[in-house]
Motif scaffolding. Structure first.
Motif, short mmCIF file in Angstrom:
data_model
loop_
_atom_site.label_atom_id
_atom_site.label_comp_id
_atom_site.label_asym_id
_atom_site.label_seq_id
_atom_site.Cartn_x
_atom_site.Cartn_y
_atom_site.Cartn_z
N ASN A 81 -10.58 -1.50 -9.46
CA ASN A 81 -9.46 -2.08 -8.71
C ASN A 81 -8.25 -1.15 -8.65
O ASN A 81 -7.10 -1.60 -8.65
CB ASN A 81 -9.04 -3.41 -9.35
CG ASN A 81 -10.10 -4.48 -9.21
OD1 ASN A 81 -10.99 -4.36 -8.39
ND2 ASN A 81 -10.00 -5.52 -10.01
N ARG A 82 -8.48 0.13 -8.59
CA ARG A 82 -7.37 1.09 -8.62
C ARG A 82 -7.44 2.09 -7.49
O ARG A 82 -7.02 3.24 -7.63
CB ARG A 82 -7.36 1.82 -9.97
CG ARG A 82 -7.14 0.89 -11.17
CD ARG A 82 -7.32 1.60 -12.48
NE ARG A 82 -7.17 0.68 -13.61
CZ ARG A 82 -7.44 1.00 -14.87
NH1 ARG A 82 -7.90 2.21 -15.16
NH2 ARG A 82 -7.27 0.12 -15.84
N LYS A 83 -7.95 1.68 -6.37
CA LYS A 83 -8.05 2.61 -5.25
C LYS A 83 -6.67 2.84 -4.65
O LYS A 83 -5.84 1.95 -4.57
CB LYS A 83 -9.00 2.05 -4.18
CG LYS A 83 -10.45 1.99 -4.64
CD LYS A 83 -11.36 1.48 -3.53
CE LYS A 83 -12.81 1.43 -4.01
NZ LYS A 83 -13.71 0.90 -2.97
N ALA A 141 -2.15 -0.77 -4.68
CA ALA A 141 -1.67 0.14 -3.63
C ALA A 141 -0.35 -0.34 -3.03
O ALA A 141 -0.03 -1.53 -3.06
CB ALA A 141 -2.73 0.26 -2.54
N MET A 142 0.39 0.61 -2.44
CA MET A 142 1.67 0.30 -1.81
C MET A 142 1.76 1.09 -0.51
O MET A 142 1.38 2.27 -0.47
CB MET A 142 2.83 0.68 -2.73
CG MET A 142 2.83 -0.08 -4.05
SD MET A 142 4.04 0.57 -5.26
CE MET A 142 3.20 2.05 -5.84
N MET A 177 5.79 -0.64 -11.58
CA MET A 177 5.76 0.82 -11.55
C MET A 177 6.80 1.45 -10.64
O MET A 177 6.90 2.67 -10.57
CB MET A 177 4.36 1.31 -11.16
CG MET A 177 3.27 0.85 -12.11
SD MET A 177 3.60 1.23 -13.86
CE MET A 177 3.69 3.03 -13.83
N VAL A 178 7.58 0.66 -9.93
CA VAL A 178 8.68 1.21 -9.13
C VAL A 178 10.01 0.75 -9.74
O VAL A 178 10.65 1.49 -10.49
CB VAL A 178 8.56 0.84 -7.64
CG1 VAL A 178 9.75 1.40 -6.86
CG2 VAL A 178 7.26 1.40 -7.06
N MET A 202 -0.66 6.24 -5.43
CA MET A 202 -0.96 4.85 -5.08
C MET A 202 -0.23 4.37 -3.83
O MET A 202 -0.34 3.20 -3.47
CB MET A 202 -0.61 3.93 -6.25
CG MET A 202 -1.39 4.21 -7.53
SD MET A 202 -3.19 4.26 -7.31
CE MET A 202 -3.50 2.60 -6.73
N SER A 203 0.51 5.25 -3.14
CA SER A 203 1.30 4.81 -1.99
C SER A 203 1.45 5.93 -0.98
O SER A 203 1.08 7.07 -1.23
CB SER A 203 2.68 4.35 -2.45
OG SER A 203 3.53 5.46 -2.72
N ASP A 204 2.08 5.58 0.14
CA ASP A 204 2.51 6.59 1.11
C ASP A 204 4.02 6.72 1.11
O ASP A 204 4.62 7.25 2.05
CB ASP A 204 1.98 6.27 2.51
CG ASP A 204 2.55 4.98 3.09
OD1 ASP A 204 3.26 4.25 2.37
OD2 ASP A 204 2.27 4.70 4.27
N TYR A 205 4.68 6.25 0.05
CA TYR A 205 6.12 6.30 -0.04
C TYR A 205 6.68 7.72 -0.06
O TYR A 205 7.72 8.01 0.54
CB TYR A 205 6.61 5.58 -1.31
CG TYR A 205 6.46 4.08 -1.32
CD1 TYR A 205 6.37 3.34 -0.15
CD2 TYR A 205 6.46 3.38 -2.53
CE1 TYR A 205 6.25 1.96 -0.18
CE2 TYR A 205 6.34 2.01 -2.58
CZ TYR A 205 6.24 1.29 -1.40
OH TYR A 205 6.13 -0.07 -1.44
#
Length: 507
Positions: free
Chosen positions: A177-179, A250-251, A366-367, A429-432
């Motif tokens: 569960n960490r894609k 994911a974010m 985490m943010v 984990m993001s596109d930030y």
């Protein structure tokens, strides 16, 4: 006759106080009061959701034969507090006493216990584990880790069990569960409901009274009764659950909900029951409509984590929210209240919070939580912020997540180590990071990601406390292998960043 108190997060027809009393003789008391609406500056959506759901629940009780004494916020006789309303109603009805289900905050437990009325408190048995169940599990354990508690809850409920063994042979499928964030999302998000006349009346009230609170009242689309909440649940089980597990961490810049369930606000207000929610997910798995990793991960959040943090909150007592094991005392930066920041991840999480009253668990942990821990922000201030800005926040569930999990302020009761990361985790984990004014690839320099600098700054200033932690040895090993001038540069730039933030500069 007796009064039966029903609070705004107890909107369940099987509430223990309702079961104990007699609808033919007793009077239900529900009240929208200033004390509860303002002890922190709640998000306007939270206030509107609670009041609208309360009004609808009161009507459902009346249809079921109860006499309900309901006080609206703008009623001229409103006493302004729960205890004040109970005292007023007791005089009005010449009541012999008050029956209530235990509240989910020590603040209200004390207030009700101090009332000059005869009262009887009942356990809140809408949860799977009673306080005694949790204490029995915790007794004589050196570490209170959620995983082992969760296994007992699986056995107790029978969820995802194959006789006495876990479905699929494993208890936990978290490694699946960490894609990282997907390229696209094919789920439209939570079901949205057009405000009906009851909701519209509440929205007008809230707009007039709480227009200065942080958060956008409109658009308002939440479910406000059990029927709507169940429709939303069915909508998510069909469309969101199948990919929930894969992408729950994911974010994305342009997708606020991804595949998340957004059922926390309905569960925590009492509109949905935790077992019915878990059983709906399990049925999807049994029917081949959702994979095991998604269903197990979701059920673990409900009967594992949700029940566990409640157990911690009540076991640790009223002083839990004031703990500050790391001695952090920095004030909460203005960017948490929407001030401009160059950090795109913070900006996205806070803007989403302002608009929706919602952010998912990784955005919170985490943010915003990670930054608060790395920067040394006062846990009490962070706790109050989370309690204020999220629609699903009640102290029993929010405080352990913030004080314990996010900030390590409870000195490791919940977490075996601080949940900290550099910018690399957010990048993964993001596109930030691609649209951030800082560069996540830069470890030092004017454009370096602040998470990269603050990560090492945190480890350095707390070295004596954490150097012996077996899960943190590798971190200190990497730090110690850096050239001394490089370490000095990192600490200097991290300190300069914190100074600018403290002075109110845009960072």
């Amino acid at each position: 006759m007796r009064l039966v108190l029903v609070l705004g997060d107890q909107l369940s027809p099987n509430l223990s106080a309702l079961r104990k009393c007699d609808k033919a003789n007793d009077v239900v008391v529900m009240a929208e009061v200033g004390d509860e609406a303002s002890y922190v500056p709640h998000h306007p959506k939270k206030i509107a959701f609670t009041f609208a759901a309360m009004r609808k629940f009161a009507e459902s009780l009346r249809r079921d034969g109860w006499q309900v004494a309901y006080t609206k916020l703008d009623d001229p006789d409103n006493a302004g507090s729960i205890t004040g309303e109970l005292i007023r109603r007791a005089s009005e009805y010449d009541a012999a006493g008050v029956v209530y289900t235990e509240p989910g905050e020590w603040r209200l437990i004390k207030a009700l216990g101090d009332m000059p009325l005869k009262s009887h408190s009942l356990p809140d048995d809408r949860f799977i584990a009673s306080h005694q169940d949790f204490d029995d599990w915790a007794k004589d354990r050196k570490q209170l880790r959620m995983e082992y508690f969760y296994r007992d809850m699986r056995r107790k409920t029978g969820l995802l069990m194959d006789d006495d063994k876990p479905e699929g042979g494993k208890w936990n499928y978290d490694h699946d569960n960490r894609k990282p964030a997907p390229d696209s999302v094919d789920y439209a998000g939570p079901m949205q409901f057009t405000p009906d006349p009851v909701v519209e009346e509440v929205l007008t009230l809230v707009a007039g009274r709480f227009d200065n609170n942080f958060g956008d009242l409109h658009p308002f689309w939440f479910a406000t009764d059990t029927g709507q909440a169940r429709r939303h649940l069915a909508h998510w089980v069909k469309g969101g659950l199948p990919k929930f597990g894969d992408f729950q961490d994911a974010m994305l810049n342009d997708h606020r909900y991804l595949y998340h369930s957004v059922v926390g606000l309905y569960l925590n207000a009492g509109l949905l029951d935790p077992l019915e929610v878990c059983q709906a997910a399990e049925v999807a798995y049994r029917n081949g409509d959702a994979p095991l990793n998604a269903v197990e991960g979701f059920i673990r959040q409900i009967i594992g984590w949700r029940e566990y943090v409640r157990g911690i909150y009540f076991r640790e007592g009223p002083d839990y929210v004031s703990r500050n094991a790391l001695g952090h005392d920095r004030k909460l930066p203005a960017m948490y209240w929407g001030a401009e920041t160059k950090m795109n991840c913070i900006a996205k999480a806070v803007d989403q919070t302002k608009t929706e009253g919602y952010a998912h668990h990784i955005q919170r942990l985490m943010v915003t939580g990670n930054f608060a821990l790395l920067a040394g922000i006062d846990p009490a201030k962070v706790h109050e912020w989370y309690l204020a800005v999220y629609v699903d926040a009640y102290e029993w569930v929010e405080a352990p997540n913030v004080i314990g999990m996010s900030l390590f302020a409870d000195d490791g009761i919940i977490a075996s180590k601080p949940y900290i990361s550099s910018g690399n985790y957010i990048h993964k984990m993001s596109d930030y990071c691609g649209s951030c004014q800082y560069r996540v690839q830069d470890k030092t320099g004017a454009d370096a990601c602040p998470f990269n600098l603050l990560y090492w700054h945190f480890l350095d200033r707390h070295r004596e406390r954490f150097k012996g932690n077996p899960r943190m040895g590798n971190m200190y090993s990497v730090w110690d292998k850096m050239d001394p001038p490089r370490r000095d540069q990192v600490l200097s730039e991290a300190g300069a960043f914190l100074d600018r933030m403290d002075q109110g500069e845009k960072v």
